[in-house]
Design a protein around this motif. Structure first.
Motif, PDB file in Angstrom:
ATOM      1  N   CYS A  52      22.626  42.109  -8.734  1.00  0.00           N
ATOM      2  CA  CYS A  52      22.023  41.998  -7.416  1.00  0.00           C
ATOM      3  C   CYS A  52      22.399  40.643  -6.835  1.00  0.00           C
ATOM      4  O   CYS A  52      22.188  39.609  -7.470  1.00  0.00           O
ATOM      5  CB  CYS A  52      20.503  42.110  -7.520  1.00  0.00           C
ATOM      6  SG  CYS A  52      19.668  41.757  -5.969  1.00  0.00           S
ATOM      7  N   CYS A  55      18.677  42.320 -13.271  1.00  0.00           N
ATOM      8  CA  CYS A  55      19.171  41.965 -11.936  1.00  0.00           C
ATOM      9  C   CYS A  55      20.514  41.257 -12.017  1.00  0.00           C
ATOM     10  O   CYS A  55      21.330  41.329 -11.107  1.00  0.00           O
ATOM     11  CB  CYS A  55      18.174  41.064 -11.215  1.00  0.00           C
ATOM     12  SG  CYS A  55      16.568  41.813 -11.037  1.00  0.00           S
ATOM     13  N   LYS A  95      23.986  46.184 -10.381  1.00  0.00           N
ATOM     14  CA  LYS A  95      23.786  46.155  -8.946  1.00  0.00           C
ATOM     15  C   LYS A  95      22.809  47.261  -8.557  1.00  0.00           C
ATOM     16  O   LYS A  95      23.050  48.434  -8.869  1.00  0.00           O
ATOM     17  CB  LYS A  95      25.128  46.376  -8.252  1.00  0.00           C
ATOM     18  CG  LYS A  95      25.063  46.211  -6.771  1.00  0.00           C
ATOM     19  CD  LYS A  95      26.399  46.539  -6.132  1.00  0.00           C
ATOM     20  CE  LYS A  95      26.161  46.857  -4.673  1.00  0.00           C
ATOM     21  NZ  LYS A  95      27.342  47.382  -4.023  1.00  0.00           N
ATOM     22  N   CYS A 121      16.567  47.538  -4.916  1.00  0.00           N
ATOM     23  CA  CYS A 121      15.961  46.478  -5.712  1.00  0.00           C
ATOM     24  C   CYS A 121      15.499  47.048  -7.044  1.00  0.00           C
ATOM     25  O   CYS A 121      15.004  48.173  -7.112  1.00  0.00           O
ATOM     26  CB  CYS A 121      14.780  45.869  -4.955  1.00  0.00           C
ATOM     27  SG  CYS A 121      14.041  44.474  -5.814  1.00  0.00           S
TER      28      CYS A 121
END
Lengths: 383, 345
Positions: A346, A359, A363, A377
């Protein structure tokens, strides 16, 4: 508002091949726009809002390149009302020229630098009309209107008969209008340009068509640019920070105008901005972007009421509120990442308070977590 | 009328420029040479010299002489030149020689503009591709090569070598083939115009064109190179502008974007260079005219300087100043046409 999509950007990748390295500007952007919607695209400077807008029109210039993804455009045929599906990412340039300024048009940020300084406002608007529209009917109507004007002033009967003859000749042609000559086409396009200026509430449009950009104020120039982009009744109007360079009162006028025009001509609008106020005022859907990815996408009320992505929440907390007294505005810690070497997994994780090991590695994909609320998320808030 | 005011103001502004030029050249010519030199030879008896000084007004104070010069100038008496042999009024010499020079310069400038602008555009729109590299080398050679060497090389290859190999070749000098056509009666003095309109002699016209090719290209090459480079850089600048993005977003084709929206903006700096270069061409013609035996002002002006023929030098300088002023006036007018922001500003 229908659920019918007019634009669907799917997993879009755009890279800029610079000397310093490959700037991964867009990393799988997702975006969808429903017919009749006004969608806000928000995010920090450099998060890829404008690059997305330019990609939709295929205006990305070297060293940039659209490397992967789809930009599906569902255009309605004017006569048959049938929906045509086009992938703008794969279209040939010649086909793209038919779309630009005609089916999808864009209003840019700075009214001081975007109009061409050496051409009259009217000519710049007429140019796009002449390019995309069949003006055969307009030319005939223009000729008839002109003759009717001379008819009302004509004195002798002989004259009147002659003019009436001409009028009925042109009326007959209305069913199957002949290809007009260039000069009368230009004239008809100019009349339409005046019409467009009137539509965007330009004061004294008959004079403005013959003026040059430097003779107009910033707000008037932006109106002219809006008139230019609306001239062909586009399916989608992209406003790329269209009000950022204007002062607050003019900004309010332009926003109001856009909302009124949307109702009048039924265009779907994409508003690119970093001003949450603009979003709240004009948009019914919001798309939040961060470092080249879409992080959240939902209805406007929803995003202000309960943001699910930590980044969106951070953005909203950073907006100063009228009733609060504060010494220091809250901020999201850290800075926007360098997109040549973006964070793994992320892209927001180095700045996120909720980040865990997953994270850094994986992704997150954009998923519909709640009905009508998409988030990318691993640890969405309140879920 | 705004346009009339604009023209009027330009003309009024030109007066001090011209006046300054003629004042400076007049005084300078007295600093660098003996004004008496042009009226005497080795065989002039010493006793005759005071008489010449008095007759030519050289005994008067400098300021008085200056005002006498100005008065004569306005009466159309630009003095007498001795360079061409017999005493001849400067104006007569100028009128005779000037058309040849201006004809050469105009053709050279036309070549420079007609080739330079498209080359610059091609170079800019194909940046870093083969066409751009070729054009840039071509332009670099143009600005770097001395005109006298280039002229001689042209002549050596296109005239001498080709004629040695018995191939069709360009003439090595002169305005036309005197042996074939004899003398002609100048009406306007421009051979290209006179041969067609007054002599009705297309063969002479063709001959004049053939004679013009080499000297005109030689003279125009530097200007061509400057225009190409200027056009390229201003085009590259302009295609990065926001209004080009707007033009593209309207759906206009690349051709319309470049030749309509970009070209007009990119021409503005190029026009400045063209205006300045035109004045330079007239003076730069000196070398070309010498190499190609061209009967123009250039050679006459050089000889006048060598002979310290003050009236001739002043006359030539004044004429060049006029041309500079007129060229810049035209440039200003073109500015107004190209850019509404400058219009009558």
């Amino acid at each position: 508002m229908s659920d019918e999509l007019v634009l669907h950007v799917k997993d879009l990748y755009v890279n800029f091949y610079t000397y310093e390295g490959i700037v991964k500007a867009l990393d799988g952007v997702e975006m969808f726009l429903r017919r009749g919607d006004t969608m806000g695209v928000v995010g920090e400077t450099g998060c890829g809002k404008s690059v997305t807008a330019k990609s939709i029109l295929r205006l990305i210039e070297a060293p940039g390149r659209l490397d992967d993804g789809q930009i599906l455009f569902f255009d309605q045929d004017f006569e048959t009302k049938e929906t045509i599906e086009l992938d703008l990412a794969k279209l040939e340039l010649e086909e793209m020229l038919e779309i630009r300024g005609n089916r999808i048009s864009i209003v840019f940020q700075d009214p001081a630098t975007y109009p061409n300084p050496v051409f009259r406002i009217g000519d710049q608007i007429a140019e796009v009309i002449e390019l995309h529209q069949n003006l055969a009917m307009d030319v005939l109507y223009m000729k008839i209107a002109k003759l009717e004007l001379t008819l009302s002033e004509a004195t002798s009967d002989e004259n009147r008969a002659e003019i009436e003859g001409k009028i009925s000749y042109y009326r007959q042609q209305l069913d199957d209008p002949p290809e007009p000559d260039k000069k009368s086409m230009r004239e008809a396009a100019k009349l339409k340009a005046i019409e467009m200026l009137r539509l965007v509430r330009m004061p004294a449009p008959e004079q403005v068509v013959n003026q040059y950009p430097h003779e107009l104020s910033g707000g008037m120039r932006q109106r002219a640019l809006i008139a230019m982009s609306l001239a062909c009744n586009p399916s989608i109007l992209i406003c790329d920070e269209a009000t950022t360079a204007l002062d607050v009162t003019v900004q309010a006028q332009v926003l109001l105008l856009l909302n009124q025009l949307k109702a009048e001509i039924g265009t779907s609008i994409i508003v690119i901005t970093h001003d949450m106020g603009v979003v709240a005022e004009t948009c019914n859907w919001v798309n939040v972007m961060y470092a080249g990815t879409t992080v959240e996408s939902c209805a406007t009320e929803e995003i202000f009421a309960k943001p699910l992505h930590p980044y969106t929440a951070g953005l909203l907390i950073a907006v100063p509120k009228l009733h609060e007294v504060k010494d220091r505005l809250p901020q999201i810690r850290g800075t926007v990442p360098n997109l040549i070497t973006p964070p793994t997994g992320c892209r927001f994780h180095p700045r996120c308070d909720y980040a865990t090991s997953v994270c850094k590695e994986k992704k997150p994909l954009l998923e519909e977590l709640e009905p009508g609320h998409w988030v990318a998320c691993h640890h969405p808030l309140r879920s | 009328m705004k346009l009339r005011d604009f023209v009027l103001r330009r003309i009024i502004l030109a007066i001090p420029v011209i006046f300054g030029v003629l004042t400076i050249t007049w005084f300078l010519s007295y600093v660098v040479g003996d004004p008496l030199a042009m009226y005497v030879t080795e065989r002039t008896p010493d006793a005759a010299i005071p008489g010449i000084i008095r007759a030519r007004g050289l005994d008067a104070p400098l300021v008085v002489q200056y005002f006498l010069y100005l008065t004569a100038l306005f009466q159309g008496d630009w003095g007498v030149s001795t360079t061409t042999g017999a005493d001849q009024p400067v104006l007569t010499v100028l009128a005779r020689l000037f058309p040849a020079t201006i004809e050469l310069s105009i053709v050279a400038m036309s070549i420079a503009i007609v080739l330079g602008i498209p080359l610059g555009i091609i170079s800019a729109t194909r940046k870093d591709k083969a066409a751009d590299h070729v054009t840039r080398v071509f332009a670099l050679i143009g600005v770097s090569m001395p005109i006298f060497w280039f002229g001689l090389m042209l002549k050596y290859v296109l005239f001498y070598q080709l004629s040695v190999w018995d191939l069709p070749h360009l003439p090595g000098g002169d305005r036309y083939n005197f042996r074939a056509f004899g003398s002609w009666q100048p009406t306007t003095g421009f051979l290209l115009i006179d041969s067609l309109l007054f002599e009705h002699n297309p063969a002479l016209f063709l001959d004049a064109v053939v004679h013009l090719i080499m000297p005109a290209f030689c003279l125009g090459y530097i200007t061509l190179a400057i225009i190409t480079r200027m056009m390229r850089s201003s085009m590259l600048e302009v295609i990065k502008e926001d209004y080009i993005t707007l033009a593209k977003s309207k759906g206009l084709s690349e051709r319309v974007v470049i030749y309509k929206h970009a070209l007009r903006n990119a021409l503005i700096p190029t026009v400045t260079v063209i205006g300045l270069a035109f004045g330079g061409l007239i003076t730069g013609a000196v070398l070309t005219e010498t190499i190609f035996n061209w009967p123009g002002l250039g050679r006459w002006a050089t000889n006048s300087i060598l002979n310290s023929d003050i009236a001739a030098i002043n006359g030539f300088t004044l004429l060049v100043a006029f041309i500079f002023v007129i060229a810049n006036f035209i440039v200003d007018m073109i500015y107004g046409v190209l850019d509404p922001r400058i219009r009558f500003g």
